[in-house]
Design a protein around this motif. Structure first.
Motif, PDB file in Angstrom:
ATOM      1  N   ILE A 116       0.471  -1.351  -0.101  1.00 33.29           N
ATOM      2  CA  ILE A 116      -0.245  -0.306  -0.064  1.00 33.29           C
ATOM      3  C   ILE A 116       1.271   1.477  -0.106  1.00 33.29           C
ATOM      4  N   GLU A 117       0.620   2.263  -1.040  1.00 34.87           N
ATOM      5  CA  GLU A 117       1.730   3.224  -0.989  1.00 34.87           C
ATOM      6  C   GLU A 117      -0.220   4.647  -0.277  1.00 34.87           C
ATOM      7  N   THR A 118       0.792   5.619   0.123  1.00 35.81           N
ATOM      8  CA  THR A 118       0.537   6.100   0.794  1.00 35.81           C
ATOM      9  C   THR A 118       1.108   7.381   0.482  1.00 35.81           C
ATOM     10  N   ASP A 119       0.048   8.641  -0.611  1.00 37.42           N
ATOM     11  CA  ASP A 119       0.957  10.025  -0.596  1.00 37.42           C
ATOM     12  C   ASP A 119       0.158  10.790  -0.122  1.00 37.42           C
ATOM     13  N   GLU A 120       0.735  12.212   0.777  1.00 40.59           N
ATOM     14  CA  GLU A 120      -0.463  13.191   1.485  1.00 40.59           C
ATOM     15  C   GLU A 120      -0.299  14.433  -0.041  1.00 40.59           C
TER      16      GLU A 120
END
Length: 189
Positions: A116-120
């Motif tokens: 899972i990639e999380t970008d703000e």
């Protein structure tokens, strides 16, 4: 210096080889761990694996282990089917928001998702939101594995090979074609 196992009888060392082979399915390392000389372990491992009695012992030990831990063909096929049929919509709530991993169905937590990639997202230092990308493993590969097992052959590569010509004949024709193509490109007949 010899290891204590090297003093074992041949049947004992062969039995030990089978046990060691099941650890990592590496004949060379299994031979070393079973007490065969490191210098000849690769040859010895290959020789042992070619022995019908050793192959039979490995097959029996594998079957026993599979039965003991419950990993049999039916289990693998059930698992593959469950992963292929898993619905990605189960990972989101009714508003389309990704659920916390702890709320995911077990099949998703233990199989098809491998990251899972999380970008703000920020604009001028102001947090605008979060983007989460789910990385799934290859469903087509699962289908291919199932198809191979049940004999569907839907993904079988068709390869026709003609061996009527010898290698020398094929090389000769290829060179001739190459010379003709080069001559044509240069404007010569």
């Amino acid at each position: 210096m010899s290891s204590p196992e090297s003093n074992c009888s041949r049947p004992q060392r062969q039995h030990r080889f089978v046990e060691e082979y099941l650890i990592d399915l590496n004949g060379t390392q299994a031979a070393i761990r079973a007490g065969y000389a490191r210098s000849g372990a690769r040859t010895e491992g290959a020789r042992l694996l070619a022995n019908a009695d050793i192959q039979n012992a490995v097959d029996i030990a594998n079957a026993d282990r599979a039965e003991r831990i419950g990993i049999v063909a039916a289990w693998v096929l059930d698992r593959l089917r469950d992963e292929v049929e898993a619905d990605v919509a189960d990972l989101y709530d009714e508003n389309g928001v990704l659920l916390p991993v702890t709320d995911w169905p077990l099949i998703w937590r233990t199989g098809p998702v491998f990251g899972i990639e999380t970008d703000e997202l920020e604009v001028n230092g102001v947090r605008m939101g979060t983007v989460r990308k789910i990385r799934q493993s290859d469903r087509i590969k699962r289908l291919e594995l199932i198809g191979r097992h049940v004999g569907v052959q839907a993904f079988k590569d068709a390869v026709d090979v003609s061996v009527t010509d010898g290698l020398a004949d094929r090389v000769k024709r290829a060179k001739a074609c190459g010379i003709e193509a080069a001559a044509a490109a240069a404007g010569r007949p």
